[in-house]
Design a protein around this motif. Structure first.
Motif, PDB file in Angstrom:
ATOM      1  N   ASN A  55       0.799  -1.224   0.000  1.00 28.66           N
ATOM      2  CA  ASN A  55       0.000   0.000   0.000  1.00 28.66           C
ATOM      3  C   ASN A  55       0.836   1.280   0.000  1.00 28.66           C
ATOM      4  O   ASN A  55       0.290   2.366  -0.122  1.00 28.66           O
ATOM      5  N   GLN A  56       2.159   1.160   0.157  1.00 25.18           N
ATOM      6  CA  GLN A  56       2.973   2.372   0.252  1.00 25.18           C
ATOM      7  C   GLN A  56       3.456   2.849  -1.118  1.00 25.18           C
ATOM      8  O   GLN A  56       3.768   2.044  -1.992  1.00 25.18           O
ATOM      9  N   LEU A  57       3.528   4.177  -1.258  1.00 23.47           N
ATOM     10  CA  LEU A  57       4.024   4.762  -2.501  1.00 23.47           C
ATOM     11  C   LEU A  57       5.509   4.488  -2.656  1.00 23.47           C
ATOM     12  O   LEU A  57       5.982   4.187  -3.750  1.00 23.47           O
ATOM     13  N   TYR A  58       6.254   4.642  -1.576  1.00 19.80           N
ATOM     14  CA  TYR A  58       7.679   4.308  -1.609  1.00 19.80           C
ATOM     15  C   TYR A  58       8.148   3.992  -0.200  1.00 19.80           C
ATOM     16  O   TYR A  58       7.498   4.340   0.781  1.00 19.80           O
ATOM     17  N   VAL A  59       9.275   3.289  -0.123  1.00 24.48           N
ATOM     18  CA  VAL A  59       9.868   2.912   1.163  1.00 24.48           C
ATOM     19  C   VAL A  59      11.329   3.344   1.151  1.00 24.48           C
ATOM     20  O   VAL A  59      12.095   2.961   0.264  1.00 24.48           O
ATOM     21  N   ASP A  60      11.712   4.141   2.131  1.00 24.95           N
ATOM     22  CA  ASP A  60      13.100   4.570   2.300  1.00 24.95           C
ATOM     23  C   ASP A  60      13.696   3.749   3.430  1.00 24.95           C
ATOM     24  O   ASP A  60      13.377   3.960   4.597  1.00 24.95           O
ATOM     25  N   ASP A  61      14.555   2.798   3.080  1.00 27.72           N
ATOM     26  CA  ASP A  61      15.211   1.968   4.091  1.00 27.72           C
ATOM     27  C   ASP A  61      16.696   2.304   4.169  1.00 27.72           C
ATOM     28  O   ASP A  61      17.552   1.426   4.284  1.00 27.72           O
ATOM     29  N   GLY A  62      16.984   3.592   4.072  1.00 28.12           N
ATOM     30  CA  GLY A  62      18.370   4.042   4.192  1.00 28.12           C
ATOM     31  C   GLY A  62      19.135   3.936   2.903  1.00 28.12           C
ATOM     32  O   GLY A  62      19.080   4.817   2.041  1.00 28.12           O
ATOM     33  N   ASP A  63      19.873   2.840   2.735  1.00 23.28           N
ATOM     34  CA  ASP A  63      20.693   2.683   1.545  1.00 23.28           C
ATOM     35  C   ASP A  63      19.981   1.938   0.423  1.00 23.28           C
ATOM     36  O   ASP A  63      20.537   1.759  -0.655  1.00 23.28           O
ATOM     37  N   VAL A  64      18.751   1.496   0.676  1.00 19.41           N
ATOM     38  CA  VAL A  64      17.941   0.850  -0.361  1.00 19.41           C
ATOM     39  C   VAL A  64      16.545   1.458  -0.316  1.00 19.41           C
ATOM     40  O   VAL A  64      15.890   1.447   0.730  1.00 19.41           O
ATOM     41  N   LEU A  65      16.110   1.997  -1.457  1.00 18.03           N
ATOM     42  CA  LEU A  65      14.808   2.650  -1.533  1.00 18.03           C
ATOM     43  C   LEU A  65      14.014   2.037  -2.678  1.00 18.03           C
ATOM     44  O   LEU A  65      14.569   1.788  -3.762  1.00 18.03           O
ATOM     45  N   THR A  66      12.732   1.802  -2.452  1.00 19.46           N
ATOM     46  CA  THR A  66      11.895   1.185  -3.474  1.00 19.46           C
ATOM     47  C   THR A  66      10.614   1.992  -3.633  1.00 19.46           C
ATOM     48  O   THR A  66      10.155   2.636  -2.682  1.00 19.46           O
ATOM     49  N   SER A  67      10.026   1.949  -4.834  1.00 21.31           N
ATOM     50  CA  SER A  67       8.785   2.691  -5.043  1.00 21.31           C
ATOM     51  C   SER A  67       7.801   1.866  -5.847  1.00 21.31           C
ATOM     52  O   SER A  67       8.161   0.878  -6.488  1.00 21.31           O
ATOM     53  N   ALA A  68       6.558   2.304  -5.827  1.00 25.17           N
ATOM     54  CA  ALA A  68       5.516   1.697  -6.646  1.00 25.17           C
ATOM     55  C   ALA A  68       5.666   2.210  -8.079  1.00 25.17           C
ATOM     56  O   ALA A  68       6.742   2.674  -8.468  1.00 25.17           O
ATOM     57  N   GLY A  69       4.593   2.144  -8.865  1.00 31.76           N
ATOM     58  CA  GLY A  69       4.697   2.474 -10.286  1.00 31.76           C
ATOM     59  C   GLY A  69       4.659   3.959 -10.609  1.00 31.76           C
ATOM     60  O   GLY A  69       4.128   4.770  -9.864  1.00 31.76           O
ATOM     61  N   VAL A  70       5.218   4.298 -11.719  1.00 35.88           N
ATOM     62  CA  VAL A  70       5.221   5.598 -12.401  1.00 35.88           C
ATOM     63  C   VAL A  70       5.257   6.811 -11.472  1.00 35.88           C
ATOM     64  O   VAL A  70       6.327   7.250 -11.080  1.00 35.88           O
ATOM     65  N   THR A  71       4.082   7.409 -11.138  1.00 36.90           N
ATOM     66  CA  THR A  71       4.108   8.656 -10.371  1.00 36.90           C
ATOM     67  C   THR A  71       4.754   8.474  -9.002  1.00 36.90           C
ATOM     68  O   THR A  71       5.343   9.419  -8.466  1.00 36.90           O
ATOM     69  N   ALA A  72       4.663   7.263  -8.435  1.00 35.52           N
ATOM     70  CA  ALA A  72       5.345   7.009  -7.163  1.00 35.52           C
ATOM     71  C   ALA A  72       6.856   7.079  -7.350  1.00 35.52           C
ATOM     72  O   ALA A  72       7.593   7.415  -6.419  1.00 35.52           O
ATOM     73  N   GLY A  73       7.337   6.757  -8.562  1.00 36.91           N
ATOM     74  CA  GLY A  73       8.757   6.898  -8.867  1.00 36.91           C
ATOM     75  C   GLY A  73       9.186   8.356  -8.824  1.00 36.91           C
ATOM     76  O   GLY A  73      10.286   8.690  -8.363  1.00 36.91           O
ATOM     77  N   ILE A  74       8.310   9.234  -9.318  1.00 41.19           N
ATOM     78  CA  ILE A  74       8.593  10.675  -9.234  1.00 41.19           C
ATOM     79  C   ILE A  74       8.640  11.100  -7.768  1.00 41.19           C
ATOM     80  O   ILE A  74       9.546  11.835  -7.340  1.00 41.19           O
ATOM     81  N   ASP A  75       7.663  10.629  -6.985  1.00 43.30           N
ATOM     82  CA  ASP A  75       7.649  10.953  -5.554  1.00 43.30           C
ATOM     83  C   ASP A  75       8.952  10.544  -4.884  1.00 43.30           C
ATOM     84  O   ASP A  75       9.516  11.287  -4.083  1.00 43.30           O
ATOM     85  N   LEU A  76       9.436   9.332  -5.209  1.00 38.20           N
ATOM     86  CA  LEU A  76      10.657   8.842  -4.579  1.00 38.20           C
ATOM     87  C   LEU A  76      11.866   9.657  -5.015  1.00 38.20           C
ATOM     88  O   LEU A  76      12.724  10.008  -4.189  1.00 38.20           O
ATOM     89  N   CYS A  77      11.951   9.979  -6.304  1.00 37.33           N
ATOM     90  CA  CYS A  77      13.096  10.777  -6.777  1.00 37.33           C
ATOM     91  C   CYS A  77      13.118  12.153  -6.109  1.00 37.33           C
ATOM     92  O   CYS A  77      14.187  12.645  -5.719  1.00 37.33           O
ATOM     93  N   LEU A  78      11.954  12.776  -5.954  1.00 41.70           N
ATOM     94  CA  LEU A  78      11.891  14.072  -5.270  1.00 41.70           C
ATOM     95  C   LEU A  78      12.249  13.914  -3.787  1.00 41.70           C
ATOM     96  O   LEU A  78      12.916  14.777  -3.209  1.00 41.70           O
ATOM     97  N   HIS A  79      11.837  12.801  -3.196  1.00 45.10           N
ATOM     98  CA  HIS A  79      12.203  12.516  -1.806  1.00 45.10           C
ATOM     99  C   HIS A  79      13.719  12.399  -1.665  1.00 45.10           C
ATOM    100  O   HIS A  79      14.307  12.892  -0.692  1.00 45.10           O
ATOM    101  N   ILE A  80      14.354  11.764  -2.642  1.00 45.21           N
ATOM    102  CA  ILE A  80      15.818  11.610  -2.608  1.00 45.21           C
ATOM    103  C   ILE A  80      16.502  12.977  -2.709  1.00 45.21           C
ATOM    104  O   ILE A  80      17.457  13.264  -1.979  1.00 45.21           O
ATOM    105  N   ILE A  81      16.013  13.826  -3.607  1.00 41.92           N
ATOM    106  CA  ILE A  81      16.588  15.177  -3.721  1.00 41.92           C
ATOM    107  C   ILE A  81      16.409  15.934  -2.410  1.00 41.92           C
ATOM    108  O   ILE A  81      17.334  16.618  -1.936  1.00 41.92           O
ATOM    109  N   ARG A  82      15.234  15.794  -1.803  1.00 42.11           N
ATOM    110  CA  ARG A  82      14.978  16.461  -0.524  1.00 42.11           C
ATOM    111  C   ARG A  82      15.941  15.942   0.538  1.00 42.11           C
ATOM    112  O   ARG A  82      16.485  16.712   1.332  1.00 42.11           O
TER     113      ARG A  82
END
Length: 340
Positions: free
Chosen positions: A167-194
């Motif tokens: 159910n999660q859009l993305y998971v940040d586990d420190g050195d390994v991060l995973t995301s759901a499909g398409v727009t969730a990938g954008i969310d994760l990339c922006l999270h990484i920049i942040r």
């Protein structure tokens, strides 16, 4: 990277160990990002990290492939990458976009390269089914992770040591991060920049991408339905009755009586057929119905609370937020198909 039109597509699967969770070294200007295009890479998933990081002055992006695997077809395009797997040796972050058919074994060289990059301290990121490569390399064992909701059950079944969070859009586990499909990938990339360079840098990228500056990773993926599909029809009539009477009070004892079974037998049979308990299935069905009403009608939230059988407006809002990860009002604002 250059992309030229062509034809069809290819795929990924299992193996190995896992290192401890660590946030990795601090990220500095000119941080190297390698985007690994596997056979059958999904065009949108490939474009997300290239577009998000590639035009940001904080990062230096290289698209790479495994030359031994041959040309990389991507939904009617052929990806001509700038580098081979050697690009992973110098990358501080390695992004694995989703790809078609994660059931096929991944290239052995790609598995070895991704393991080596992680052992060296690189941060690993997956978008959508890219998680299957990380899982096949053994790098998600014992970790929380996510992928597209349609593939989450397969990921959990094939790699039971992963804590799959569908159910999660993305998971940040420190050195390994995973995301759901398409727009969730954008969310994760922006999270990484942040995470790397702060909110101002992430907000600036979001404005350029015309994307929401931040959606929390814990927000639920907007999946088709929450209630599990039945695997048998024995209790089908009872479930049909449940769906037709969502606004009414339903108890396990009443449902067992309707099925002409003892309470214990009913619960066991229901679990066998749906993979969940009667009350969990009923709550999920009510949430599904509430979503339909929010999307397709202008019915007030207070009335939807009653029609869905989820209780008072306050109880309804709490249950909806718990399952969907957002409020009924925000969900309606995003998905409503009729005008007020």
């Amino acid at each position: 990277m250059s992309i030229t039109p062509t034809a069809p597509i290819t795929p990924i699967t299992p193996t190995a160990p896992r290192p401890p969770t660590t946030p990795g070294p601090p990220v500095t200007e000119g941080h190297r990002v390698a985007v690994l295009a596997l056979p059958g890479v999904l065009p949108l998933d490939l474009g997300i990290p290239v577009q998000t990081f590639g035009t940001d002055s904080h990062y230096r992006v290289t698209v790479c492939t495994d030359p031994a695997a041959g040309p990389v077809d991507s939904g009617g395009f052929t990806v001509a990458a700038a580098a081979g797997l050697e690009a992973l040796r110098d990358a501080g972050t390695v992004v694995v976009p989703g790809y078609q058919d994660p059931d096929s074994p991944p290239p052995a060289a790609a598995l070895a390269a991704i393991r080596s990059a992680h052992e060296r301290g690189a941060r690993l990121v997956s978008i959508c089914t890219g998680a299957f490569l990380l899982a096949a390399a053994g790098l998600l064992d014992g970790r929380p992770a996510t992928t597209h909701w349609q593939d989450a059950a397969a990921l959990q079944r094939r790699y039971p040591r992963i804590d799959v969070r569908p159910n999660q859009l993305y998971v940040d586990d420190g050195d390994v991060l995973t995301s759901a499909g398409v727009t969730a990938g954008i969310d994760l990339c922006l999270h990484i920049i942040r995470r790397d360079f702060g909110a101002a840098a992430a907000n600036a990228r979001a404005r350029v991408l015309v994307a929401p500056p931040q959606r929390p990773g814990g927000q639920a993926q907007f999946i088709d339905r929450f209630r599990p599909l039945a695997r048998a029809d024995g209790l089908g009539p009872v479930r049909t009755w449940m769906l037709g009477n969502l606004a009414h009070r339903q108890t396990v004892d009443d449902l067992a009586q309707r099925a002409h079974m003892s309470r214990r037998t009913f619960i066991r049979r229901f679990q066998q057929e749906t993979g969940t308990s009667p009350m969990a299935w009923l709550t999920a069905a009510r949430i599904d119905w509430a979503r339909e009403l929010l999307e397709a009608t202008t019915t007030p939230v207070e009335q939807i609370a009653r029609l869905s059988g989820l209780g008072s407006p306050a109880a309804f809002r709490a249950a909806f937020h718990r399952h969907v990860g957002t409020s009924p009002a925000d969900y309606r604002g995003t998905f409503r198909t009729v005008k007020a």
